[in-house]
Design a protein around this motif. Structure first.
Motif, PDB file in Angstrom:
ATOM      1  N   LEU A  45       0.768  -1.147  -0.037  1.00  0.00           N
ATOM      2  CA  LEU A  45      -0.185  -0.188  -0.115  1.00  0.00           C
ATOM      3  C   LEU A  45       0.664   1.179  -0.064  1.00  0.00           C
ATOM      4  O   LEU A  45       0.525   2.142  -0.353  1.00  0.00           O
ATOM      5  N   LYS A  46       2.267   1.201   0.419  1.00  0.00           N
ATOM      6  CA  LYS A  46       2.922   2.239   0.393  1.00  0.00           C
ATOM      7  C   LYS A  46       3.359   2.750  -0.892  1.00  0.00           C
ATOM      8  O   LYS A  46       3.905   3.915  -1.164  1.00  0.00           O
ATOM      9  N   GLU A  47       3.222   1.909  -2.013  1.00  0.00           N
ATOM     10  CA  GLU A  47       3.278   2.120  -3.240  1.00  0.00           C
ATOM     11  C   GLU A  47       2.184   2.760  -4.092  1.00  0.00           C
ATOM     12  O   GLU A  47       2.299   3.282  -5.292  1.00  0.00           O
ATOM     13  N   GLN A  48       1.016   3.038  -3.199  1.00  0.00           N
ATOM     14  CA  GLN A  48      -0.090   3.620  -3.776  1.00  0.00           C
ATOM     15  C   GLN A  48      -0.595   3.434  -4.969  1.00  0.00           C
ATOM     16  O   GLN A  48      -0.854   4.213  -5.793  1.00  0.00           O
ATOM     17  N   PRO A  49      -1.162   2.233  -4.911  1.00  0.00           N
ATOM     18  CA  PRO A  49      -1.703   1.810  -6.336  1.00  0.00           C
ATOM     19  C   PRO A  49      -3.123   2.493  -6.617  1.00  0.00           C
ATOM     20  O   PRO A  49      -3.925   2.829  -5.459  1.00  0.00           O
ATOM     21  N   ILE A  92      -8.800  -7.831   8.652  1.00  0.00           N
ATOM     22  CA  ILE A  92      -7.916  -6.547   8.280  1.00  0.00           C
ATOM     23  C   ILE A  92      -7.661  -6.228   6.669  1.00  0.00           C
ATOM     24  O   ILE A  92      -7.684  -5.022   6.581  1.00  0.00           O
ATOM     25  N   VAL A  93      -7.918  -7.042   5.863  1.00  0.00           N
ATOM     26  CA  VAL A  93      -7.721  -6.692   4.591  1.00  0.00           C
ATOM     27  C   VAL A  93      -8.753  -5.682   4.174  1.00  0.00           C
ATOM     28  O   VAL A  93      -8.709  -4.874   3.528  1.00  0.00           O
ATOM     29  N   HIS A  94     -10.028  -6.297   4.819  1.00  0.00           N
ATOM     30  CA  HIS A  94     -11.328  -5.407   4.329  1.00  0.00           C
ATOM     31  C   HIS A  94     -11.161  -4.222   5.029  1.00  0.00           C
ATOM     32  O   HIS A  94     -11.535  -3.145   4.351  1.00  0.00           O
ATOM     33  N   ALA A  95     -10.532  -4.113   6.196  1.00  0.00           N
ATOM     34  CA  ALA A  95     -10.350  -2.748   7.096  1.00  0.00           C
ATOM     35  C   ALA A  95      -9.476  -1.797   6.484  1.00  0.00           C
ATOM     36  O   ALA A  95      -9.482  -0.614   6.366  1.00  0.00           O
ATOM     37  N   LEU A  96      -8.557  -2.295   5.679  1.00  0.00           N
ATOM     38  CA  LEU A  96      -7.555  -1.577   4.971  1.00  0.00           C
ATOM     39  C   LEU A  96      -8.049  -1.082   3.610  1.00  0.00           C
ATOM     40  O   LEU A  96      -7.455  -0.182   2.841  1.00  0.00           O
ATOM     41  N   GLY A  97      -9.548  -1.271   3.212  1.00  0.00           N
ATOM     42  CA  GLY A  97      -9.952  -0.701   2.125  1.00  0.00           C
ATOM     43  C   GLY A  97      -9.765  -1.734   0.795  1.00  0.00           C
ATOM     44  O   GLY A  97      -9.828  -0.985  -0.336  1.00  0.00           O
ATOM     45  N   ILE A  98      -9.489  -3.027   0.853  1.00  0.00           N
ATOM     46  CA  ILE A  98      -9.111  -3.886  -0.092  1.00  0.00           C
ATOM     47  C   ILE A  98     -10.107  -4.760  -0.575  1.00  0.00           C
ATOM     48  O   ILE A  98     -10.326  -5.426   0.446  1.00  0.00           O
ATOM     49  N   ASP A  99     -10.697  -4.792  -1.628  1.00  0.00           N
ATOM     50  CA  ASP A  99     -11.718  -5.824  -1.893  1.00  0.00           C
ATOM     51  C   ASP A  99     -11.030  -7.178  -1.783  1.00  0.00           C
ATOM     52  O   ASP A  99      -9.741  -7.539  -2.258  1.00  0.00           O
ATOM     53  N   VAL A 265     -10.081   3.156  10.186  1.00  0.00           N
ATOM     54  CA  VAL A 265      -9.055   3.286  11.088  1.00  0.00           C
ATOM     55  C   VAL A 265      -9.251   2.626  12.338  1.00  0.00           C
ATOM     56  O   VAL A 265      -8.721   2.101  13.208  1.00  0.00           O
ATOM     57  N   ASP A 266     -10.623   3.161  13.010  1.00  0.00           N
ATOM     58  CA  ASP A 266     -10.976   2.401  14.266  1.00  0.00           C
ATOM     59  C   ASP A 266     -10.898   0.863  14.056  1.00  0.00           C
ATOM     60  O   ASP A 266     -10.373   0.367  15.263  1.00  0.00           O
ATOM     61  N   ALA A 267     -11.445   0.494  13.142  1.00  0.00           N
ATOM     62  CA  ALA A 267     -11.433  -1.075  13.121  1.00  0.00           C
ATOM     63  C   ALA A 267      -9.819  -1.809  13.122  1.00  0.00           C
ATOM     64  O   ALA A 267      -9.573  -2.770  13.719  1.00  0.00           O
ATOM     65  N   LEU A 268      -9.135  -1.048  12.130  1.00  0.00           N
ATOM     66  CA  LEU A 268      -7.776  -1.602  12.137  1.00  0.00           C
ATOM     67  C   LEU A 268      -7.152  -1.181  13.256  1.00  0.00           C
ATOM     68  O   LEU A 268      -6.189  -2.001  13.911  1.00  0.00           O
TER      69      LEU A 268
END
Length: 922
Positions: A45-49, A92-99, A265-268
């Motif tokens: 995610l630090k690569e900002q796709p 965690i993946v879902h909370a990160l905003g990734i499908d 953020v809260d969930a993460l």
């Protein structure tokens, strides 16, 4: 251009599970795989796709199971500890905003393949984040347009073109399916052509182009491998179908619908706090107090690094193919000399005709000045028809200046060997500044082998050319001087190139761990030239004395054989475990108290010791074996190892051997000469001084016990050492409640066994066995010891707890030992790691101290005009050869530097001796 990242979630999960030790949070929930996945996701995610999807396998059968009932049939079920981490991972993946994508009936590979092809068609650049080689079939590159690239987030390697795929696998991307079909896949239970590995598959495809062409030409392939190919022909079309990643799966989401959502953020925060992911929590803005509320057990920084957080991912250039020059003309040599003169640092390597650095002849040199730019200068290839090469002395004269220049940093991989070779050819190397073997060793001594091939694979994702690839194997292996120049250039230049690339990665990682810097910079690197000088000095051997000892050992071995025959009542082969087992257990009916891993009665040393009190024969066999080992390992062998050019024996010291930092030696191994027996000590009488000189031995006294006193700060132990008393007698006085002068020899022996035993994690059972007392009595001894030295107990418990929390322990000087099994579920593995946690700081600190002493003494000896030489290092002892009239000076100056090598809470003491041979010096 928009970018889509497709994350191979199933691959991530299993890789993290197997890469990390069995971590858990404070509640005891397994977190190892989860921890690894979170670190890799943070890196991604630090690569900002623009778009991203986390793709996992759906439960149930897929079309491949319908094609082949044996597909993945041998794959074990998911371990329970891994299964329990799947749902938290998804949360965690879902909370990160990734499908998260799961498609029934197809594998994650096919979902990824379909999305990748659709995305490229829509003008979106694709990165597949995976470590699975199967995806290399999808790699494509379009000039100025979107493509498909693979990134291994663990190693940082990148495949984004036919050239990069060819460099890694030896075939083009469009040949990967055929390549996989020929090799098969044991993990997925796909049988390929028997004995067809990567090189053979690549060779066939290079020759014939496609799998169909290989099949059509099967009759032309000779030998056993040809027979194997013809036997597999009926299977290969199915293999190809199984290996092909589908790109036409019906999916509900299009690539441009996989936008990254805003992170919850809260969930993460809640998830990271629950599972103890402190760094991830800090990145979210979690407070230190919140972060410390729950922690991952055994989540050492070193383990976090093993899953490559974003800041540790090497540049793609560090895993790309290199461009290498063969230097065979003066113009080329001048150009490379100018390049070396213009740079501040360069990597170098030597190629020779022998592994013995003290006898090897130089065949060529390689240099690298930047990643991917290297050359090979051949000077000694002498096979029939070899091209003309520049004269060796001419090349060395041209390079002498850059090697001598103290302003140019030189880099190597296990460079001590190269320093020897160059010194023997008249080249002195100044500013040998970095060694990738030692960078890796200091960074994490237990994480990997430290040879270049292993490091390249681990840190660069790069498969190097192996020596056997160019020189062959076994009886058919040729000397490097016989290797064709084209092959030699690819191999040798790559060595220098990869060394430079590894340095770029490893130096950055070391810089991220400030406490390790002094261990590397102040201890390990300065020690390299010191060890090179000790090895070059060598030690003089009295061959006649060894021959006398061999003859004596031979006579006593014969007497032992005769005694064994008499006791057995018949002849038998004392060297045959099978015959000995039949005699002891079938005929003499002695109990088989120790078994082999296969369950058969053992006849090893432990087994014979266990029954030595029940019959005289096992003791005779043990005596015979001891004599035979001394004879074969030392008295017969050492004279054969004398260097004909120097008349001395030159051992090799290994810095990256023991994880604690202890030096090891080989060819010959002088660390293992048994000194508890008269015969073992007698071997040291053959290590002699030449006429007019003496052997001087300086040995740290009870150094590990002194380090224990320093680390534990136990008042009674500190007092014992500060007073200069016999510490074992002092311990006996404390334990048995007597004055020191009332302690008898048995009580001192028991105290000594406790003092040393506790450092090595000895149990009451082990102490009882060593002292020949009951287990209860031994337990009472240990309880008494801890009652008198409570600081030692507190130190041991504190060390175990720190090790469980950090995953490592440290020496006084900051060296780390990572403990893979400190949180293992298996009690035996965990107990072993706890014993290592207690012992390693003491053994490692002792190793650091003597290394510091060696560096200081070597610097002083440099100005003494050869009046004394350091010739051996064995455990806590340094051995010198010195002019007789210089001995008093040496004793004073060497002893002073050994004592000053560490500032502990108790004084260091050095015992010294002088003699005409090593044994006399004790």
């Amino acid at each position: 251009m928009k970018r889509l990242v497709l994350i191979d979630g199933s691959s991530y999960l299993y890789r993290a599970f197997h890469a990390l030790p069995p971590l858990s949070n404070d509640a005891g929930e397994p977190t190892g795989a989860l921890f690894g996945v979170v670190n890799m996701l943070r890196a991604t995610l630090k690569e900002q796709p623009d778009y991203a999807a986390f793709v996992v396998d759906a439960p149930g059968r897929t079309f491949r199971d319908d094609l082949d009932e044996q597909y993945k049939a041998n794959r074990p079920p998911m371990p329970d500890d891994l299964r329990s981490q799947v749902q938290p991972m998804c949360d965690i993946v879902h909370a990160l905003g990734i499908d998260i994508l799961r498609v029934p009936g197809v594998e994650a590979d096919d979902v990824i393949g379909t999305l990748a092809v659709q995305a490229v068609a829509a003008g979106i650049d694709v990165t597949i984040s995976t470590g699975d080689k199967d995806f290399a079939q999808l790699v494509r590159q379009q000039e100025g347009g979107p493509g498909i690239a693979l990134v291994n987030t663990m190693s940082g390697s990148r495949l984004d073109s036919d050239a990069s795929v060819m460099a890694k696998f030896g075939v083009r991307a469009d040949q990967i399916i055929d390549y996989l079909s020929l090799m098969g896949d044991s993990v997925d239970n796909i049988p390929g052509v028997d004995k067809c590995g990567p090189k053979t598959a690549a060779k066939w495809l290079a020759e014939f182009g496609t799998l169909d062409a290989v099949i059509a030409n099967a009759d032309a392939i000779k030998g056993k491998i040809g027979e194997n190919l013809r036997a597999a022909l009926v299977r290969l079309p199915l293999n190809r179908e199984l290996a092909t990643i589908r790109t036409d799966v019906a999916l509900e989401q299009a690539p441009d619908q996989l936008l990254l959502r805003q992170q919850q953020v809260d969930a993460l925060s809640g998830l990271y706090a629950r599972y103890g992911f402190k760094q991830a929590l800090r990145e979210l803005g979690g407070t230190a107090a919140t972060a410390d509320g729950g922690g991952v057990r055994n989540t050492a920084a070193g383990y976090a690094r093993s899953v490559a957080p974003a800041e540790d991912v090497p540049d793609a250039a560090l895993s790309a193919p290199g461009e290498y020059d063969m230097v065979v003309t003066d113009e080329q040599l001048d150009a490379w000399c100018a390049r070396l003169q213009a740079c501040d640092e360069f990597a170098f390597d030597t190629e020779t005709d022998s592994l013995d650095a003290m006898r090897a002849n130089l065949v060529g040199l390689s240099f690298a000045t930047e990643p991917g730019k290297a050359c090979y200068i051949p000077v000694g290839h002498d096979y029939p028809g070899a091209p003309t090469q520049l004269p060796r002395e001419h090349v060395l004269d041209a390079l002498r200046g850059v090697f001598a220049d103290p302003g140019k940093r030189k880099l190597g991989q296990h460079g001590k060997y190269d320093l020897h070779v160059l010194r023997r050819h008249g080249i002195e190397v100044n500013a040998y500044a970095d060694d990738t073997m030692l960078e890796s060793f200091v960074f994490n001594a237990t994480a990997s082998r430290h040879d270049m091939d292993s490091l390249a694979k681990r840190y660069l994702g790069y498969d190097t050319i192996k020596f056997s690839d160019v020189a062959g194997k076994g009886a058919k292996q040729i000397l490097f001087s016989q290797v064709a120049l084209d092959d030699a250039t690819r191999y040798a230049a790559e060595d220098a190139d990869i060394t430079l690339r590894l340095h770029r990665v490893l130096s950055a990682r070391l810089a991220g761990e400030p406490s390790l810097g002094p261990v590397y910079r102040d201890i390990e690197m300065p020690l390299v030239p010191v060890l090179a000088r000790i090895e070059a000095n060598g030690v003089l051997i009295d061959g006649a004395e060894l021959r006398r000892q061999s003859a004596d050992l031979g006579r006593r071995m014969l007497a032992a054989q005769q005694k064994a025959t008499e006791l057995a009542g018949r002849t038998f082969n004392l060297d045959s475990p099978k015959q000995l087992g039949q005699l002891l257990f079938d005929e003499l009916k002695l109990p088989a108290l120790v078994k082999t891993p296969g369950g058969a009665p053992s006849t090893n040393e432990e087994a014979l010791e266990a029954i030595a009190d029940q019959h005289e024969l096992p003791r005779v066999i043990l005596d015979y074996r001891g004599l035979a080992k001394l004879r074969s390992t030392y008295t017969d062998k050492l004279p054969e190892m004398v260097n004909p050019d120097t008349g001395r024996v030159h051992t090799s010291y290994h810095q990256a051997g023991a994880a604690t930092g202890r030096l090891a030696s080989s060819d010959p191994n002088l660390q293992n000469i048994p000194i508890r027996t008269d015969d073992g000590r007698r071997i040291r009488t053959a290590f002699v001084a030449p006429a007019g000189r003496k052997i001087v031995a300086c040995d740290y006294s009870q150094i590990e016990l002194r380090i224990m006193a320093h680390l534990s700060e136990d008042p009674a132990l500190l007092r014992a050492f500060a007073s200069g008393a016999d510490v074992h007698r002092a311990t006996a006085a404390e334990v048995f409640g007597k004055s020191i002068d009332q302690v008898d020899p048995n009580e001192r022996r028991a105290a000594k066994a406790i003092n040393f035993g506790l450092m090595y994690g000895m149990s009451a059972f082990g102490l009882a066995k060593q002292l020949g007392i009951g287990r209860g009595e031994a337990q009472d001894y240990i309880a008494l010891y801890f009652s008198r030295y409570p600081g030692v107990r507190e130190f041991m418990e504190r060390t175990r707890q720190d090790a469980r929390e950090k995953g490592y322990v440290e020496t006084v000087f900051g060296r780390r030992l990572y403990l893979e099994n400190i949180a293992a579920r298996n009690q035996g593995l965990r107990a072993g790691a706890e014993r290592a946690a207690i012992n390693a700081p003491m053994q490692g600190t002792a190793a650091d101290i003597i290394k510091r002493a060696m560096i200081a003494i070597d610097a002083w000896l440099a100005g003494q005009g050869g009046q004394a030489l350091m010739v051996l290092q064995v455990h806590d002892e340094l051995v010198f050869e010195a002019d007789a009239d210089f001995v008093p000076t040496l004793l004073e100056e060497a002893g002073r530097r050994m004592v000053a090598a560490a500032d502990l809470r108790v004084p260091l003491v050095v015992d010294s001796g002088v003699g005409d041979n090593w044994e006399e010096a004790h």
